[in-house]
Design a protein around this motif. Sequence first.
Motif, mmCIF file in Angstrom:
data_model
loop_
_atom_site.group_PDB
_atom_site.id
_atom_site.type_symbol
_atom_site.label_atom_id
_atom_site.label_comp_id
_atom_site.label_asym_id
_atom_site.label_seq_id
_atom_site.Cartn_x
_atom_site.Cartn_y
_atom_site.Cartn_z
ATOM 1 N N LEU A 61 0.818 -1.216 0.000
ATOM 2 C CA LEU A 61 0.000 0.000 0.000
ATOM 3 C C LEU A 61 0.848 1.261 0.000
ATOM 4 O O LEU A 61 0.504 2.253 -0.644
ATOM 5 C CB LEU A 61 -0.925 -0.005 1.224
ATOM 6 N N VAL A 62 1.958 1.239 0.750
ATOM 7 C CA VAL A 62 2.777 2.451 0.860
ATOM 8 C C VAL A 62 4.261 2.231 0.553
ATOM 9 O O VAL A 62 4.918 3.117 -0.013
ATOM 10 C CB VAL A 62 2.646 3.110 2.263
ATOM 11 N N TYR A 63 4.799 1.059 0.933
ATOM 12 C CA TYR A 63 6.241 0.854 0.756
ATOM 13 C C TYR A 63 6.625 0.970 -0.725
ATOM 14 O O TYR A 63 5.997 0.365 -1.591
ATOM 15 C CB TYR A 63 6.675 -0.519 1.295
ATOM 16 N N GLY A 64 7.633 1.788 -0.994
ATOM 17 C CA GLY A 64 8.078 1.984 -2.372
ATOM 18 C C GLY A 64 7.164 2.884 -3.191
ATOM 19 O O GLY A 64 7.314 2.994 -4.404
ATOM 20 N N ARG A 65 6.204 3.536 -2.517
ATOM 21 C CA ARG A 65 5.226 4.353 -3.250
ATOM 22 C C ARG A 65 5.287 5.825 -2.863
ATOM 23 O O ARG A 65 4.288 6.547 -3.017
ATOM 24 C CB ARG A 65 3.814 3.824 -3.006
ATOM 25 N N SER A 66 6.433 6.256 -2.374
ATOM 26 C CA SER A 66 6.592 7.664 -2.022
ATOM 27 C C SER A 66 6.220 8.549 -3.215
ATOM 28 O O SER A 66 6.638 8.279 -4.337
ATOM 29 C CB SER A 66 8.051 7.900 -1.628
ATOM 30 N N SER A 112 14.070 3.533 4.793
ATOM 31 C CA SER A 112 12.998 4.214 4.094
ATOM 32 C C SER A 112 11.665 4.023 4.826
ATOM 33 O O SER A 112 11.281 2.899 5.158
ATOM 34 C CB SER A 112 12.931 3.647 2.675
ATOM 35 N N THR A 113 10.995 5.148 5.088
ATOM 36 C CA THR A 113 9.748 5.113 5.851
ATOM 37 C C THR A 113 8.701 5.912 5.081
ATOM 38 O O THR A 113 8.885 7.105 4.850
ATOM 39 C CB THR A 113 9.984 5.727 7.246
ATOM 40 N N VAL A 114 7.653 5.239 4.640
ATOM 41 C CA VAL A 114 6.636 5.880 3.806
ATOM 42 C C VAL A 114 5.315 5.872 4.556
ATOM 43 O O VAL A 114 4.942 4.858 5.161
ATOM 44 C CB VAL A 114 6.493 5.148 2.455
ATOM 45 N N TYR A 115 4.616 7.011 4.521
ATOM 46 C CA TYR A 115 3.358 7.095 5.267
ATOM 47 C C TYR A 115 2.487 8.189 4.692
ATOM 48 O O TYR A 115 2.948 9.014 3.892
ATOM 49 C CB TYR A 115 3.636 7.349 6.754
ATOM 50 N N CYS A 116 1.220 8.203 5.119
ATOM 51 C CA CYS A 116 0.291 9.264 4.732
ATOM 52 C C CYS A 116 0.104 10.187 5.925
ATOM 53 O O CYS A 116 -0.349 9.752 6.981
ATOM 54 C CB CYS A 116 -1.054 8.674 4.309
ATOM 55 N N SER A 117 0.457 11.458 5.735
ATOM 56 C CA SER A 117 0.414 12.396 6.865
ATOM 57 C C SER A 117 -1.018 12.755 7.248
ATOM 58 O O SER A 117 -1.258 13.346 8.291
ATOM 59 C CB SER A 117 1.215 13.655 6.535
ATOM 60 N N LYS A 118 -1.990 12.408 6.404
ATOM 61 C CA LYS A 118 -3.390 12.673 6.772
ATOM 62 C C LYS A 118 -4.004 11.479 7.495
ATOM 63 O O LYS A 118 -4.749 11.650 8.454
ATOM 64 C CB LYS A 118 -4.217 12.989 5.520
#
Length: 274
Positions: free
Chosen positions: A240-245, A265-271
């Motif tokens: 869902l998020v990893y590698g999808r920055s 590497s840390t990917v997340y949605c700030s909302k």
Amino acid sequence: MPELPEVETTRRGIAPHCENRTITQVTVRDGRLRWPVPGNLAELLEGAVIHTVDRRAKYLLIGVSSATVAGSLIVHLGMSGSLRVITDQSEPLLHDHVELALDNGIRLRFNDPRRFGCWLWSETPDQHPLIASLGPEPLAPEFTGRMLYRLSRGKKTPVKSFIMDNHVVVGVGNIYANEALFKAGIHPRRAAGRISLDRYNRLVNAIRETLSAAILMGGTTLRDFVNSDGKPGYFAQSLLVYGRSGEFCPECGHPLKEIRMNQRSTVYCSKCQR
DNA sequence: AGGGCCACCTGCGAGC
DNA sequence: TGCTCGCAGGTGGCCC
């Protein structure tokens, strides 16, 4: 490379070919792994029978016994290791460091370009220093939100580091930590000690779901993971998020952010993640 | 004591 | 085309 789902995929792939087979030959082409491969490995193993192939955290425990020895190989795949079942006469390639030949004509071949993996021997693997102090398995019933809640009180460490700590719970590597925190709606930098029991319950469910789904799909192949048949895993398309920055959040459409935590590497949605 | 960071090693893609 | 740089799925051990 391999996180828990990839190691479990490997275990399931090799077990049917190895269990109750006699080891006929041990070949160590390059024993310079994370720790040196024991020099007497061939002496220990040749003529012995593999009776179990288990997994503890990301370690494969290959139980072996003969008239003179009983114990386990402790095998770790590190970042770039793979174990393949070889059924033909193909020649070893670069980085094929260790190989077990079995009495059914099959060979178990360990390839590891970066040599972060290990092949160790222990007569009492449960007491081995690498194994003894590990936390619970993420798919076992003793891994609960209550347990995470209690362990985390007073801790300022970020929740992502907390769930990647092997003393807390094993088998949650960088990919699946990112995925589970997204699913649970928890910001990776949030202090572990400032998360409610309710949210830890959700996080435990997210970790379980993510790992189980990845195991069902044969693990995640980003560059080079192959299972014991040499085939890739298919969970990458479910990430869902990893590698999808920079791509859009699958929940809210906001662009996903990437930061570095502990050089990872840390990917997340700030909302969606708070 | 706990937490953060480095080191271990090779390969690959991006950028110049 | 070819170099250099940064990054990669793990984790023990060192330093503060």
